[in-house]
Design an enzyme around this catalytic site. Sequence first.
Site, mmCIF file in Angstrom:
data_model
loop_
_atom_site.group_PDB
_atom_site.id
_atom_site.type_symbol
_atom_site.label_atom_id
_atom_site.label_comp_id
_atom_site.label_asym_id
_atom_site.label_seq_id
_atom_site.Cartn_x
_atom_site.Cartn_y
_atom_site.Cartn_z
ATOM 1 C CE1 TYR A 54 14.833 -3.015 -0.048
ATOM 2 C CE2 TYR A 54 13.510 -4.105 1.829
ATOM 3 C CZ TYR A 54 13.672 -4.130 0.246
ATOM 4 O OH TYR A 54 13.037 -4.977 -0.594
ATOM 5 N N PRO A 199 3.314 -5.033 -5.850
ATOM 6 C CG PRO A 199 2.485 -6.240 -4.097
ATOM 7 C CD PRO A 199 3.502 -5.465 -4.713
ATOM 8 N N GLY A 202 1.202 -0.598 -10.188
ATOM 9 C CA GLY A 202 0.531 -0.429 -11.236
ATOM 10 C C GLY A 202 -0.779 -0.391 -11.207
#
Length: 270
Positions: A54, A199, A202
């Site tokens: 990152y 998590p 969606g």
Amino acid sequence: MEQFAIGGDLPVRRIGFGAMRLPTEAGPAREASIALARRAVELGITLIDTAHLYGGGANEELLAEALYPYPDDLVVTTKVGVVRTGDDWKYDARPESLRVQVDEGLRRLRVERIELLQLHRLDPETPLADQLGALRDLRDEGKIGRIGLSEVTVDELARAREIVDIASVQNRYSLLDRSYEAVLDACEAAGIAFLPWRPVLGAASEAGSELVAVAAELGVTTAQVGLAWLLVRSPVILPIPGTANIAHLEENFAAGDVKLTAEHLERLSS
């Protein structure tokens, strides 16, 4: 909020924070990232996930600037095994490279030991025994406390456990994306922490009728329902939702107080 002990001896609260989305460039965006990381700790979050990848280490440096010296109960877990080369990235879990990446992580995070160090991806060009053997050596030297994996299959997890103790697995998983169900089941059977990444994406974006209906009945968001479902799905699940928005951070953490009934669970799980 209930806790889970990673590796059997490293207790964390079950909703953590994924720092990947935090802007690290100088200026107001960085100041906002620092404020968000500090707010996460104020809320009581004790597990923060970052990685060498990152920002090429910039995310690790940001967390250190925001939170060092760290609270005694805070675990900052980082990942190695994927490196940037210019604007691109590649797998690199050669033993000599892993050692460099871990040393860089220790320096950036300003610690002498990384309590949970995860292999970001298995390197297909390097024998598994060499990759995990290097991490085992670093653990034996005291630079790593516990070893985890990311994006692995059931077979890869089993082979890894023949080489070294595995404390965690970080795979993509959510209410609406259960492709790694078998890996989760293997982790639960072995008492291995399962850190689902992405998590709530969606759950937050999907206008599924049951999901929306349950959220409306409870007066919460679909993202909160998705996180609450994960907490019930298995006691080894430690969601690490990521955001750069403090309101979303607070909303995600509050999902730990959402109570799903047996009827809700049946509707959602179907």
